[in-house]
Design an enzyme around this catalytic site. Structure first.
Site, PDB file in Angstrom:
ATOM      1  N   HIS A   1       0.836  -1.212   0.000  1.00 39.67           N
ATOM      2  CA  HIS A   1       0.000   0.000   0.000  1.00 39.67           C
ATOM      3  C   HIS A   1       0.868   1.258   0.000  1.00 39.67           C
ATOM      4  O   HIS A   1       0.554   2.244  -0.664  1.00 39.67           O
ATOM      5  CB  HIS A   1      -0.870   0.057   1.265  1.00 39.67           C
ATOM      6  CG  HIS A   1      -1.903  -1.009   1.356  1.00 39.67           C
ATOM      7  ND1 HIS A   1      -1.898  -1.966   2.349  1.00 39.67           N
ATOM      8  CD2 HIS A   1      -2.978  -1.275   0.587  1.00 39.67           C
ATOM      9  CE1 HIS A   1      -2.937  -2.760   2.193  1.00 39.67           C
ATOM     10  NE2 HIS A   1      -3.604  -2.377   1.128  1.00 39.67           N
TER      11      HIS A   1
ATOM     12  N   GLN B   1     -17.859  -7.134  -1.460  1.00 43.25           N
ATOM     13  CA  GLN B   1     -16.925  -7.926  -2.278  1.00 43.25           C
ATOM     14  C   GLN B   1     -16.531  -9.246  -1.617  1.00 43.25           C
ATOM     15  O   GLN B   1     -15.690  -9.970  -2.122  1.00 43.25           O
ATOM     16  CB  GLN B   1     -15.704  -7.097  -2.677  1.00 43.25           C
ATOM     17  CG  GLN B   1     -14.756  -6.733  -1.548  1.00 43.25           C
ATOM     18  CD  GLN B   1     -13.705  -5.725  -2.024  1.00 43.25           C
ATOM     19  OE1 GLN B   1     -13.991  -4.551  -2.200  1.00 43.25           O
ATOM     20  NE2 GLN B   1     -12.484  -6.186  -2.226  1.00 43.25           N
TER      21      GLN B   1
ATOM     22  N   SER C   1      -2.390  -8.112   3.004  1.00 46.30           N
ATOM     23  CA  SER C   1      -2.894  -7.954   4.383  1.00 46.30           C
ATOM     24  C   SER C   1      -3.234  -9.315   4.977  1.00 46.30           C
ATOM     25  O   SER C   1      -3.186  -9.510   6.189  1.00 46.30           O
ATOM     26  CB  SER C   1      -4.157  -7.084   4.398  1.00 46.30           C
ATOM     27  OG  SER C   1      -3.875  -5.843   3.836  1.00 46.30           O
TER      28      SER C   1
ATOM     29  N   LYS D   1      -0.742  -6.977  -8.049  1.00 49.07           N
ATOM     30  CA  LYS D   1      -1.014  -8.259  -7.397  1.00 49.07           C
ATOM     31  C   LYS D   1      -2.455  -8.693  -7.689  1.00 49.07           C
ATOM     32  O   LYS D   1      -2.739  -9.868  -7.841  1.00 49.07           O
ATOM     33  CB  LYS D   1      -0.785  -8.186  -5.891  1.00 49.07           C
ATOM     34  CG  LYS D   1      -0.897  -9.582  -5.258  1.00 49.07           C
ATOM     35  CD  LYS D   1      -0.505  -9.592  -3.827  1.00 49.07           C
ATOM     36  CE  LYS D   1      -1.621  -9.185  -2.922  1.00 49.07           C
ATOM     37  NZ  LYS D   1      -2.774 -10.113  -2.892  1.00 49.07           N
TER      38      LYS D   1
HETATM   39  O1  PAF Z   1      -7.810  -3.927  -3.566  1.00 52.58           O
HETATM   40  C1  PAF Z   1      -8.496  -3.660  -2.555  1.00 52.58           C
HETATM   41  O2  PAF Z   1      -7.995  -3.484  -1.451  1.00 52.58           O
HETATM   42  C2  PAF Z   1     -10.010  -3.535  -2.701  1.00 52.58           C
HETATM   43  O3  PAF Z   1     -10.507  -4.451  -3.610  1.00 52.58           O
HETATM   44  C3  PAF Z   1     -10.472  -2.097  -3.061  1.00 52.58           C
HETATM   45  C4  PAF Z   1      -9.968  -1.673  -4.417  1.00 52.58           C
HETATM   46  C5  PAF Z   1      -9.999  -1.120  -2.002  1.00 52.58           C
HETATM   47  C6  PAF Z   1     -12.007  -2.038  -3.103  1.00 52.58           C
HETATM   48  O4  PAF Z   1     -12.574  -2.361  -1.875  1.00 52.58           O
END
Ligand code: PAF
Length: 278
Positions: A37, A61, A183, A146
């Site tokens: 990140h 998701q 993570s 990734k």
């Molecule tokens: O890649 C991620 O961490 C997630 O899929 C995102 C893009 C923040 C959407 O929730």
């Protein structure tokens, strides 16, 4: 660094920044920040005046039996890391859905790979990213390779829905032993963490073979699958070769070929990939 929790307030701040002709760079995340990140932030900083990071574990998701509740969260830690890296604004909403009846569905390229084993995943990703784009109003947004299929999906959504946003791609960041940083890695026990390098080792095996002139992809994937199957506690979800970014099944190398895999260690699902012909 500012922390903004309210959607309308974030939109007002974004409007003002745009009036001041500031370039807004956006790094969407689900938190529990790691060096992957922070690399996205570095890239955003290079290309914009103001960096906005969102931290939101997006429920839509995750499938019903997935790790939404177990997904690691630690806002204080994230806040500290983001500040040190020079993030200007963290958008940290409590909730993003009231009575949402609208979802964004990118077709076809979401059918294979992660879309096959997580059929509602990309609908959730495309929906939340569209919402975030409309709230943060960025000029550019940075995503990591990734999640190669996610990148293809977001780019297609940007093109198809005419978002005036540039997608900036960041390479895969790896631990010293090669494991792709994620993570979810913190949820691996010590043994599984050690064995998890088999993902990158199998990809490197395929790359070496291709470099040496063996381009029989079917055979190479079978051999790579065996490597996973022989790893204690590893359960293969998929190992696939597709054209990129079209995510179409192929059996010969194309101009751009994505080789991608997902493997479970217990309940922890890890992904990795390599693009050949970049
Ligand atoms: O890649 C991620 O961490 C997630 O899929 C995102 C893009 C923040 C959407 O929730």
């Amino acid at each position: 660094m500012q922390i903004v929790k309210n959607i309308e307030r974030m939109q007002k701040i974004a409007d003002k920044l745009r009036e001041e002709k500031k370039i807004i760079g956006f790094v969407p995340t689900m938190g529990y920040l790691h060096s992957g990140h922070l690399n996205l932030v570095k890239l955003a900083k290079e290309k914009s005046d103001i960096v906005v990071m969102s931290i939101y574990v997006n429920p839509t998701q995750f499938g019903p039996n997935e790790d939404f509740s177990k997904y690691p969260r630690n806002f204080e830690r994230d806040e500290k890391l983001a500040k040190e890296e020079g993030v200007d604004i963290i958008f940290y909403p409590e909730s993003m859905y009231k009575d949402n009846l609208t979802f964004v569905n990118v077709e076809n390229i979401t059918k294979l790979l992660c879309g096959e084993s997580r059929p509602t995943h990309f609908r959730g990703v495309a929906t939340i990213v569209s919402k975030l784009f409309n709230i943060v109003k960025p000029h550019l947004a940075v995503f990591g390779q990734k999640d190669a299929q996610q990148v293809a999906v977001i780019q297609k959504m940007i093109d198809d829905l005419n978002f005036d946003i540039k997608l900036v791609l960041s390479p895969i960041i790896r631990e010293k032993d090669g494991l792709a940083i994620s993570s979810r890695n913190v949820n691996l026990n010590e043994k599984d963490r050690k064995n998890a390098t088999i993902l990158v080792e199998s990809l490197r095996f395929i790359k070496r073979q291709i470099d040496e002139g063996n381009t029989n992809l079917k055979e190479l994937i079978e051999q790579a699958k065996k490597m996973i199957e022989l790893t204690p506690n590893a359960k293969l979800d998929y190992y696939s070769v597709v054209s990129y970014p079209e995510i179409r099944k192929i059996d010969k190398l194309e101009k751009k070929t994505l080789i991608a895999l997902a493997v479970y260690f217990g309940k922890v699902r890890l992904i990795d990939n390599m693009i050949i012909g970049e």
